[in-house]
Every structure is written in structure tokens, then in C-alpha cells.
Design an enzyme around this catalytic site. Sequence first.
Site, PDB file in Angstrom:
ATOM      1  N   CYS A 111     -26.468   5.343 -21.158  1.00 59.88           N
ATOM      2  CA  CYS A 111     -25.787   5.434 -20.097  1.00 59.88           C
ATOM      3  C   CYS A 111     -25.578   4.038 -19.239  1.00 59.88           C
ATOM      4  O   CYS A 111     -25.305   2.996 -19.686  1.00 59.88           O
ATOM      5  CB  CYS A 111     -25.931   6.459 -19.265  1.00 59.88           C
ATOM      6  SG  CYS A 111     -26.084   8.087 -20.447  1.00 59.88           S
ATOM      7  N   SER A 112     -25.432   4.238 -17.912  1.00 55.67           N
ATOM      8  CA  SER A 112     -25.055   3.138 -17.069  1.00 55.67           C
ATOM      9  C   SER A 112     -26.097   1.928 -16.963  1.00 55.67           C
ATOM     10  O   SER A 112     -26.054   1.099 -16.438  1.00 55.67           O
ATOM     11  CB  SER A 112     -24.668   3.404 -15.585  1.00 55.67           C
ATOM     12  OG  SER A 112     -23.283   3.979 -15.684  1.00 55.67           O
ATOM     13  N   THR A 113     -27.552   2.147 -17.506  1.00 56.85           N
ATOM     14  CA  THR A 113     -28.585   1.268 -17.410  1.00 56.85           C
ATOM     15  C   THR A 113     -27.897   0.143 -18.406  1.00 56.85           C
ATOM     16  O   THR A 113     -28.404  -1.159 -18.246  1.00 56.85           O
ATOM     17  CB  THR A 113     -29.686   1.827 -17.979  1.00 56.85           C
ATOM     18  OG1 THR A 113     -29.635   2.250 -19.213  1.00 56.85           O
ATOM     19  CG2 THR A 113     -30.369   2.973 -17.120  1.00 56.85           C
ATOM     20  N   PHE A 114     -26.983   0.403 -19.322  1.00 61.27           N
ATOM     21  CA  PHE A 114     -26.509  -0.611 -20.087  1.00 61.27           C
ATOM     22  C   PHE A 114     -25.747  -1.643 -19.449  1.00 61.27           C
ATOM     23  O   PHE A 114     -25.495  -2.812 -19.818  1.00 61.27           O
ATOM     24  CB  PHE A 114     -25.697  -0.045 -21.320  1.00 61.27           C
ATOM     25  CG  PHE A 114     -25.172  -1.101 -22.261  1.00 61.27           C
ATOM     26  CD1 PHE A 114     -25.965  -1.635 -23.157  1.00 61.27           C
ATOM     27  CD2 PHE A 114     -23.662  -1.490 -22.452  1.00 61.27           C
ATOM     28  CE1 PHE A 114     -25.446  -2.866 -24.254  1.00 61.27           C
ATOM     29  CE2 PHE A 114     -23.137  -2.206 -23.163  1.00 61.27           C
ATOM     30  CZ  PHE A 114     -24.011  -2.744 -24.107  1.00 61.27           C
ATOM     31  N   LYS A 115     -25.278  -1.419 -18.252  1.00 60.40           N
ATOM     32  CA  LYS A 115     -24.496  -2.512 -17.192  1.00 60.40           C
ATOM     33  C   LYS A 115     -25.233  -3.524 -17.267  1.00 60.40           C
ATOM     34  O   LYS A 115     -24.547  -4.859 -17.136  1.00 60.40           O
ATOM     35  CB  LYS A 115     -24.197  -1.749 -16.070  1.00 60.40           C
ATOM     36  CG  LYS A 115     -23.190  -0.564 -15.931  1.00 60.40           C
ATOM     37  CD  LYS A 115     -22.808   0.155 -14.932  1.00 60.40           C
ATOM     38  CE  LYS A 115     -21.640   0.818 -14.705  1.00 60.40           C
ATOM     39  NZ  LYS A 115     -21.810   2.159 -15.399  1.00 60.40           N
TER      40      LYS A 115
END
Length: 284
Positions: free
Chosen positions: A78-82
Site C-alpha cells: 500500500c502507501s509504504t511503497f511511496k
Amino acid sequence: MIRKIMLTFLFLTFLGATIGCSSATNTPKKINSAEKVLNEDLSKYFTGYEGSFVLFDKNKNEYTIFNQPKSQKQVPPCSTFKIINSLIGLETKVLEDESTSFKWDGTDYSIESWNKDQTLKSAVSNSVVWYFQILASKIGEDKMQDYINRTDYGNKDISGGITKFWLQSSLKISPIEQVNILRKFYDYQLPFSKRNIDIVKDVIVLTTENGIKLSGKTGSGSKPENNAPESKYINGWFVGYIENNEEVYFFATNIEADEATEKSAGGQEAKEITLKILKDKNYL
């Protein structure tokens, strides 16, 4: 007599091999055999969730892990991939620096902070999905796949589509792998320039209090067909690291909840659990 000795030798050899294989199954993936692993019962922090907490003490070269099987389970980042998406954007020059902006298209999002133009810095801070969807599209599938392969990021699968592969979709990573990516990121061992890593390090800083710097990123996932801000979350992340003088601690927390339960398992809940653990153990 000789036959008896040989049979004894073969038995001991077999026994040794069996014990060796048995021990290996208890060693989590992606952990160097020279690194110490402490398993700790932190279940009181995870009531109602299937969860795991991984912490790596850089100075001691030591892991502390709660729920070792779960710590090896790959789930969407999810947004940790940012963090990685930002690095790839900078390295491919789609982004110049933390102030590179993309225009809001006028879509009315339920998260008010999304409803305006965004820079890299604001998009990371407010976890603005549309900014990173534009970024991923500009990077393109070929370059995205190349950097994910070179970074050795989780299962490296971006087949879910260039604008959503990290959003409760095809790309998956485990808590241990998250920690190891952060360790490489911190030590400039990923395939990105020092300048670009330093830019991303700056934008993920959350707090600096009493000489202790906390950096990190949350992530939240709902069912693929309902992956919207108002959906109930079933996959929550909080990953990052703590810097306290010469001491550095990397961490990753993941929680999952059954969709049928009332509890939401999102990044905010994962962050709250993590901060409680870190404070109770005097890391913060």
C-alpha cells in the site's frame, strides 16, 4: 565391528542433517545467519488483529520479532511503497526534487487534503494516492519493473497495473523484507543516488523530539474493488526507523483484519500499535 561403526556414522550424519534442516525452517527469510533473532510475545498490543512487529537494532545487529510466521508473510505494501516510488521518480528525473508538483484534476476526494495541487513532500505527508498514480504512469512499466527488480522489492510483481499494483494488488512484501529495504535505504545501498535518497529521507521525517528522530510511512489497504479512502481497511502498515544519537532502530508493523470484523486494520492503527511498543520499550 567395522559395519557397526559405519552404520553409526551414517546414522549420526543423517541425524545432523535432519537437525540442521529443522533449525533452518525456524530462521526467517531474508535474515543473515550471523544476525541474532529474539522472538518476543507482544500479543497484548495486537488484540483483534493478525499482526507482526519486526525491529532491527543496527548497533547490536539484532532482530526482535513478534509472530515470526506473519513477519515472513508477503502482503501488499500500500502507501509504504511511496518511499520506493519517490526514489524511482527522482532517479528517472520524472521528479526534480521534493517540491515537484502535479496539478489536482478537480476530483472531489473524501480526504480534504487531497483536493489541491501537491508536491512530493505534501503528497508523502498526506499520503495522496493520485499523486503517486500520476508519478507511476510517468515512470512507465519498463523502468518501474527494472528498479523494483534492482531493489529486490518483495515479490517484484507489478502485473496489477501501473497505477494500482501496490494498492492491495499484485505487489507484496513481508515485514522482514520491509525492514531490510529500509536498512539498505538508510545505508545508501539501494540503486539510487545519495542526493535522491537524502531527499526522500527528509520527506519521511515525522518527528524530532528530545534528540530522537522518527521517520516512517503508513499504508492502508481495503478490498481491491473497494480501495477508496472511505472503505474499511483490512491491511495496515507502519514502517520506518528511529535515530537516537549513534543508535538506529528499523521497524515494520503489519496488521490484518477479517473483512467481516468490525475492526479497521489500517495504517493509523498500525502506527498507534507501533508507537505504544516503541514507547513502552523506551525507544521513544
